[in-house]
Design a protein around this motif. Structure first.
Motif, PDB file in Angstrom:
ATOM      1  N   SER A 219     -31.949  76.019  19.402  1.00 44.34           N
ATOM      2  CA  SER A 219     -33.161  76.832  19.554  1.00 44.34           C
ATOM      3  C   SER A 219     -34.352  75.956  19.917  1.00 44.34           C
ATOM      4  N   ASP A 220     -34.461  74.811  19.245  1.00 45.67           N
ATOM      5  CA  ASP A 220     -35.532  73.863  19.574  1.00 45.67           C
ATOM      6  C   ASP A 220     -35.362  73.325  20.996  1.00 45.67           C
ATOM      7  N   MET A 221     -34.118  73.052  21.377  1.00 43.44           N
ATOM      8  CA  MET A 221     -33.844  72.551  22.721  1.00 43.44           C
ATOM      9  C   MET A 221     -34.199  73.603  23.770  1.00 43.44           C
ATOM     10  N   LEU A 222     -33.933  74.874  23.467  1.00 41.24           N
ATOM     11  CA  LEU A 222     -34.272  75.956  24.381  1.00 41.24           C
ATOM     12  C   LEU A 222     -35.782  76.032  24.596  1.00 41.24           C
ATOM     13  N   ASP A 223     -36.545  75.871  23.523  1.00 38.91           N
ATOM     14  CA  ASP A 223     -38.001  75.888  23.649  1.00 38.91           C
ATOM     15  C   ASP A 223     -38.486  74.792  24.598  1.00 38.91           C
ATOM     16  N   LEU A 224     -37.916  73.597  24.456  1.00 37.43           N
ATOM     17  CA  LEU A 224     -38.304  72.482  25.323  1.00 37.43           C
ATOM     18  C   LEU A 224     -37.909  72.755  26.775  1.00 37.43           C
ATOM     19  N   TRP A 225     -36.710  73.247  26.945  1.00 36.72           N
ATOM     20  CA  TRP A 225     -36.202  73.574  28.277  1.00 36.72           C
ATOM     21  C   TRP A 225     -37.080  74.631  28.945  1.00 36.72           C
ATOM     22  N   TRP A 226     -37.484  75.622  28.169  1.00 31.83           N
ATOM     23  CA  TRP A 226     -38.305  76.709  28.696  1.00 31.83           C
ATOM     24  C   TRP A 226     -39.725  76.242  28.995  1.00 31.83           C
ATOM     25  N   GLU A 227     -40.299  75.465  28.081  1.00 32.95           N
ATOM     26  CA  GLU A 227     -41.669  74.960  28.261  1.00 32.95           C
ATOM     27  C   GLU A 227     -41.794  74.086  29.505  1.00 32.95           C
ATOM     28  N   ASN A 228     -40.711  73.365  29.823  1.00 35.87           N
ATOM     29  CA  ASN A 228     -40.725  72.483  30.982  1.00 35.87           C
ATOM     30  C   ASN A 228     -40.194  73.164  32.236  1.00 35.87           C
ATOM     31  N   ASP A 229     -40.036  74.498  32.142  1.00 37.88           N
ATOM     32  CA  ASP A 229     -39.598  75.303  33.283  1.00 37.88           C
ATOM     33  C   ASP A 229     -38.305  74.764  33.877  1.00 37.88           C
ATOM     34  N   ALA A 230     -37.403  74.323  32.968  1.00 32.57           N
ATOM     35  CA  ALA A 230     -36.095  73.794  33.360  1.00 32.57           C
ATOM     36  C   ALA A 230     -36.201  72.609  34.319  1.00 32.57           C
ATOM     37  N   ALA A 231     -37.308  71.865  34.226  1.00 31.73           N
ATOM     38  CA  ALA A 231     -37.508  70.721  35.121  1.00 31.73           C
ATOM     39  C   ALA A 231     -36.730  69.491  34.672  1.00 31.73           C
ATOM     40  N   GLY A 232     -36.282  69.505  33.424  1.00 35.64           N
ATOM     41  CA  GLY A 232     -35.504  68.387  32.907  1.00 35.64           C
ATOM     42  C   GLY A 232     -34.047  68.536  33.276  1.00 35.64           C
ATOM     43  N   PRO A 233     -33.141  68.044  32.439  1.00 38.04           N
ATOM     44  CA  PRO A 233     -31.714  68.144  32.739  1.00 38.04           C
ATOM     45  C   PRO A 233     -31.228  69.593  32.725  1.00 38.04           C
ATOM     46  N   VAL A 234     -30.218  69.866  33.527  1.00 34.60           N
ATOM     47  CA  VAL A 234     -29.538  71.153  33.461  1.00 34.60           C
ATOM     48  C   VAL A 234     -28.751  71.175  32.158  1.00 34.60           C
ATOM     49  N   ILE A 235     -29.000  72.170  31.323  1.00 35.85           N
ATOM     50  CA  ILE A 235     -28.311  72.280  30.041  1.00 35.85           C
ATOM     51  C   ILE A 235     -27.251  73.373  30.169  1.00 35.85           C
ATOM     52  N   ARG A 236     -26.011  72.957  30.051  1.00 31.95           N
ATOM     53  CA  ARG A 236     -24.878  73.828  30.357  1.00 31.95           C
ATOM     54  C   ARG A 236     -24.942  75.159  29.620  1.00 31.95           C
ATOM     55  N   GLU A 237     -25.189  75.115  28.327  1.00 25.98           N
ATOM     56  CA  GLU A 237     -25.176  76.334  27.518  1.00 25.98           C
ATOM     57  C   GLU A 237     -26.232  77.334  27.978  1.00 25.98           C
ATOM     58  N   PHE A 238     -27.412  76.849  28.336  1.00 24.50           N
ATOM     59  CA  PHE A 238     -28.488  77.748  28.763  1.00 24.50           C
ATOM     60  C   PHE A 238     -28.224  78.298  30.163  1.00 24.50           C
ATOM     61  N   GLU A 239     -27.711  77.453  31.048  1.00 23.59           N
ATOM     62  CA  GLU A 239     -27.404  77.909  32.399  1.00 23.59           C
ATOM     63  C   GLU A 239     -26.331  78.991  32.372  1.00 23.59           C
ATOM     64  N   SER A 240     -25.349  78.827  31.485  1.00 22.69           N
ATOM     65  CA  SER A 240     -24.288  79.812  31.383  1.00 22.69           C
ATOM     66  C   SER A 240     -24.813  81.146  30.861  1.00 22.69           C
ATOM     67  N   LEU A 241     -25.653  81.081  29.833  1.00 25.52           N
ATOM     68  CA  LEU A 241     -26.253  82.298  29.295  1.00 25.52           C
ATOM     69  C   LEU A 241     -27.130  82.987  30.336  1.00 25.52           C
ATOM     70  N   LEU A 242     -27.846  82.185  31.103  1.00 28.64           N
ATOM     71  CA  LEU A 242     -28.727  82.740  32.124  1.00 28.64           C
ATOM     72  C   LEU A 242     -27.926  83.509  33.173  1.00 28.64           C
ATOM     73  N   GLN A 243     -26.752  82.995  33.514  1.00 27.77           N
ATOM     74  CA  GLN A 243     -25.904  83.707  34.462  1.00 27.77           C
ATOM     75  C   GLN A 243     -25.560  85.097  33.950  1.00 27.77           C
ATOM     76  N   GLY A 244     -25.257  85.186  32.649  1.00 28.40           N
ATOM     77  CA  GLY A 244     -24.947  86.482  32.061  1.00 28.40           C
ATOM     78  C   GLY A 244     -26.147  87.422  32.074  1.00 28.40           C
TER      79      GLY A 244
END
Length: 297
Positions: A219-244
């Motif tokens: 959850s904390d990692m998701l906040d960071l990923w979202w705040e940075n507009d996914a500009a950092g590393p591609v995070i597999r779990e979030f990318e997969s959920l986003l596809q769904g």
């Protein structure tokens, strides 16, 4: 004939590392799949599926050498020419054996390569050391660079432990950005399978991460990923959920609903399970592909 299957092939139990949470190298019995076994596995799977995705897993697969994989790829080509079966290959490695030659080999043969890494050097070296108890971080980073130069499709896998959660998602995220890690997956530390209770002594390898700690960390990692507009590393779990969320098929099996019949774990002795997560739990063993009457149906 069914469309596709993923075979998570534990091709060897041998390993040159002694990671604190891994039990594979301690296991007695069969140490790797012989070529004739691999050939039979490909033959049987090609009778049931048009597309076969092979994930080479260990132990450390690269210990088997390039000749082993040359034979496997040749077998795939022969079956492709005869039946039209399409094969793809992925490989999970600890990275310590990857040099320019291995990097070029894997890239030229279109292997997708997963590299195991456990965060910053101090954390990684404390959990992923070799038989001489020497840390492996510098070797893993060197492997990643060699694979990038060679043009290999590469991602990282990080085992999330209590130490990882204590360090915090912010530190892990910033480390990944600093190391220019393009893609990473986060796997919660799992306990040793029940069957190996009598083969290990009490150690850190018996520890596993609670669902709550893993959920909080992600959850904390998701906040960071979202705040940075996914500009950092591609995070597999979030990318997969986003596809769904977008109405597309998630590429992670755990996000696809029922995966029975689409993913199989293959042990070094030929036993087949519903996913490698259940090796060697007897309740999820569906047979041995070396048996005369075995079928994936």
């Amino acid at each position: 004939m069914k469309s596709a299957v993923t075979l998570i092939v534990k091709c060897t139990r041998r390993c040159n590392l002694r990671c604190i949470y891994c039990h594979d190298w301690r296991v007695n019995g069969a140490r790797h799949l012989e070529f004739e076994h691999i050939l039979r596995l490909f033959e049987i799977s090609s009778q049931n599926y048009r597309d076969v995705n092979v994930i080479w897993h260990g132990g450390e697969p690269l210990l088997l050498g390039r000749e082993y994989f040359d034979k496997a790829l040749f077998a795939q080509q022969c079956i492709r020419d005869r039946r039209g079966t399409r094969f793809t290959n992925s490989l999970q490695t600890n990275g310590t054996l990857v040099d320019e030659t291995w990097a070029s080999y894997l890239a030229s043969r279109k292997f997708k390569v997963g590299i195991s890494i456990d965060g910053p050097s101090s954390m990684h070296d404390a959990s992923r050391y070799d038989v001489k108890r020497q840390g492996t971080y510098s070797r893993v980073i060197s492997a990643a660079r060699a694979l990038k130069v060679a043009g290999a499709d590469t991602g990282f896998l990080l085992v999330v432990s209590e130490d990882t959660t204590s360090l915090g998602a912010d530190a892990i995220y910033n480390w990944a950005v600093a190391e220019n890690i393009g893609s990473i997956a986060f796997l919660p530390q799992r306990p040793d399978p029940e069957k190996f209770q009598d083969t290990r002594t009490s150690s850190l390898s018996s520890v596993f991460l609670s669902r709550q700690l893993y959920s909080d960390f992600m959850s904390d990692m998701l906040d960071l990923w979202w705040e940075n507009d996914a500009a950092g590393p591609v995070i597999r779990e979030f990318e997969s959920l986003l596809q769904g969320v977008l109405g597309r098929r998630s590429f992670l099996c755990i996000h696809q609903g029922s995966c029975v019949g689409s993913y199989f774990g293959i042990d070094v002795n030929g036993d087949v399970y519903h996913c490698d997560r259940y090796i060697p739990e007897p309740r999820y063993r569906i047979g041995n592909f070396m048996d005369v009457n075995f079928t994936f149906d």
